[in-house]
Scaffold this active site. Sequence first.
Site, short mmCIF file in Angstrom:
data_model
loop_
_atom_site.label_atom_id
_atom_site.label_comp_id
_atom_site.label_asym_id
_atom_site.label_seq_id
_atom_site.Cartn_x
_atom_site.Cartn_y
_atom_site.Cartn_z
CG HIS A 312 -2.05 0.92 1.15
ND1 HIS A 312 -1.97 2.26 1.38
CD2 HIS A 312 -3.33 0.69 0.79
CE1 HIS A 312 -3.14 2.81 1.20
NE2 HIS A 312 -3.99 1.89 0.83
CG ASP A 369 -8.34 -4.10 -2.93
OD1 ASP A 369 -7.51 -3.17 -2.98
OD2 ASP A 369 -9.57 -3.93 -3.08
C1 SDX Z 1 -6.19 0.21 -2.92
O1 SDX Z 1 -4.37 4.71 -1.97
C2 SDX Z 1 -5.31 4.08 -1.38
O2 SDX Z 1 -5.70 4.40 -0.29
C3 SDX Z 1 -5.88 2.89 -2.15
C4 SDX Z 1 -6.91 2.05 -1.40
C5 SDX Z 1 -8.18 2.85 -1.16
O3 SDX Z 1 -8.90 2.49 -0.24
O4 SDX Z 1 -8.48 3.75 -1.98
O5 SDX Z 1 -6.38 1.64 -0.14
C6 SDX Z 1 -7.32 0.82 -2.20
O6 SDX Z 1 -5.96 0.54 -4.05
C7 SDX Z 1 -5.32 -0.80 -2.20
C8 SDX Z 1 -4.09 -1.27 -3.06
C9 SDX Z 1 -4.59 -2.34 -4.03
N1 SDX Z 1 -3.54 -2.70 -4.98
C10 SDX Z 1 -2.89 -3.89 -4.93
O7 SDX Z 1 -3.09 -4.73 -4.04
C11 SDX Z 1 -1.92 -4.14 -6.08
C12 SDX Z 1 -0.60 -4.73 -5.53
N2 SDX Z 1 0.07 -3.70 -4.76
C13 SDX Z 1 1.07 -2.91 -5.44
O8 SDX Z 1 0.94 -2.76 -6.81
C14 SDX Z 1 1.58 -1.71 -4.64
O9 SDX Z 1 1.81 -2.13 -3.36
C15 SDX Z 1 0.73 -0.46 -4.60
C16 SDX Z 1 0.38 0.02 -5.96
C17 SDX Z 1 -0.52 -0.70 -3.82
C18 SDX Z 1 1.55 0.64 -3.88
O10 SDX Z 1 2.62 0.88 -4.67
P1 SDX Z 1 3.70 2.06 -4.31
O11 SDX Z 1 3.34 2.78 -3.07
O12 SDX Z 1 3.92 2.86 -5.53
O13 SDX Z 1 4.95 1.21 -3.92
P2 SDX Z 1 5.95 0.62 -4.94
O14 SDX Z 1 5.20 0.08 -6.12
O15 SDX Z 1 7.00 1.63 -5.20
O16 SDX Z 1 6.51 -0.63 -4.12
C19 SDX Z 1 7.56 -0.43 -3.17
C20 SDX Z 1 8.39 -1.72 -3.29
C21 SDX Z 1 8.81 -2.01 -4.73
O17 SDX Z 1 10.05 -2.70 -4.68
P3 SDX Z 1 11.40 -1.82 -4.98
O18 SDX Z 1 11.19 -1.18 -6.35
O19 SDX Z 1 11.50 -0.82 -3.85
O20 SDX Z 1 12.52 -2.87 -4.98
O21 SDX Z 1 7.61 -2.85 -2.87
C22 SDX Z 1 7.44 -3.76 -3.97
C23 SDX Z 1 7.77 -2.98 -5.24
O22 SDX Z 1 8.27 -3.86 -6.24
N3 SDX Z 1 6.04 -4.16 -3.95
C24 SDX Z 1 5.60 -5.41 -4.13
C25 SDX Z 1 4.21 -5.33 -4.00
N4 SDX Z 1 3.84 -4.06 -3.77
C26 SDX Z 1 4.97 -3.34 -3.75
N5 SDX Z 1 6.25 -6.58 -4.37
C27 SDX Z 1 5.47 -7.68 -4.50
N6 SDX Z 1 4.12 -7.70 -4.39
C28 SDX Z 1 3.46 -6.54 -4.13
N7 SDX Z 1 2.13 -6.55 -4.02
#
Ligand code: SDX
Length: 440
Positions: A312, A369
Amino acid sequence: ITKERTMSKKAKLIVDGEEYEFPIVEGSEQEKGIDISSLRAESKLITLDNGFANTSTCQSGITFLNGEEGILRYRGIPIEELAANSNFLEVSYLLIYGNLPTPEEYHSFEKQITEHTLLREDLIKFYDGFPRDAHPMAVLGSIVSAISTFYQDGLDPKNKDQVDLSIIRLMAKLPTIAAYSYKTSIGQPKIYPTNDLDYCSNFLKMMFAVPSEEYEVVPEFVEALNLLLILHADHEQNCSTSTVRLIGSSQANLYASISGGINALWGPLHGGANQAVIEMLHEIHDNGGDVDKFIEMSKDKSNPFRLMGFGHRVYKNFDPRAKILKDACDKVLEKIGVSDPLLDIAKSLEEKALNDPYFQEKKLYPNVDFYSGIIYSALKIPTDMFTVMFAIGRLPGWIAHWKEMNENKGTKIGRPRQIYSGENLNHYVPMNQRDKKKAA
Ligand code: SDX
């Protein structure tokens, strides 16, 4: 509107020997922000912040969340208390109008919504134009935008009566619009709303009743749906809510702004994640439940796969909504008398990921989710309707933020800057003088 609390402290910026000072603004929960409204005028500098991870676009008094401590409050009330004691319409009123309704306010709100659940018959014809396999989020966004054409004299965002009526119409009609998109996709007759049913019962009936027999509302289903909608009702400046605010900042009407929010929510990284989680759990199940393989895949940078429902932007601790839903899953499935192998896989996935150094180091926890799809499945809601359910839940949050933004006299049209990184001065070259090699 929130009381702006400006600290006496200022922030100093020194660039090329020049010193600039900016006021520090402190919120009611002691969050501090540097007000850089005068940055460009004073220094010719702008900021760059990918994904606005460090940038607030407004001060808001609707929802407070603290990602480090896993705190979520609607108008100051903890989500745990609302989940245990309230219902979706009462929470919607709280978010939109700023206080828990008195009995009179609640009954008036509920009565107005009940009396606006029907769609215009001409609007229902729109459904015949979509292909049977249209994704219901495409239908939802289209119909919400189209519905404003039936109320062309009621769209003025600065007219309080017109805004209040638009709020009632959207709250009332979104479940009908959603249920009709589902019925259309399965070729069944659309079921009209019934005024003697409560909000959630009415939706379930429109989704699952058939004209040829009586529909029995299952109280456990209604209770579970109320909980899911409450937990999704708002989440401060997430992607779709920020989209609604940005569209509304141009003084576009509420329907146009909400339609934009629906489309932003559709993305798999945002509201589309609940559908992606179930699809992922099915894939793991079909792969013999090999959870470790998927955890390893999600850590492999060369692989675009991510563990859906994990991570998140703000929560670097447990998403409080995920905690509530995890407990609810067991209770709902037991009450409904179903067992779901996907729940066992989800629990195993969660346990392994939470004990995996990669997830611990990156502070990746289950989000809202991760478990919601399990309960939606138990309610017999089809997977491609999961994000539609998220939209029905998030509607009052979108409305509350749009209303707060519109009522704030200080609101300006949203227009971010950029750092240009393209060609320097260039000139037109007539077609017959262009060198294909150079163009390539
Ligand atoms: C919602 O914003 C809100 O409040 C949203 C929400 C709401 O109520 O409106 O809470 C609802 O959208 C919840 C999120 C649902 N999405 C997912 O579950 C999709 C999977 N999650 C990711 O795509 C990710 O965690 C995000 C998009 C939710 C957040 O991404 P960020 O903040 O941009 O973080 P990032 O992508 O930069 O990740 C940081 C690190 C990365 O590694 P590095 O590049 O630092 O090496 O963590 C890793 C990412 O690769 N990472 C994951 C991961 N999520 C982040 N690795 C594996 N699996 C994951 N799910």
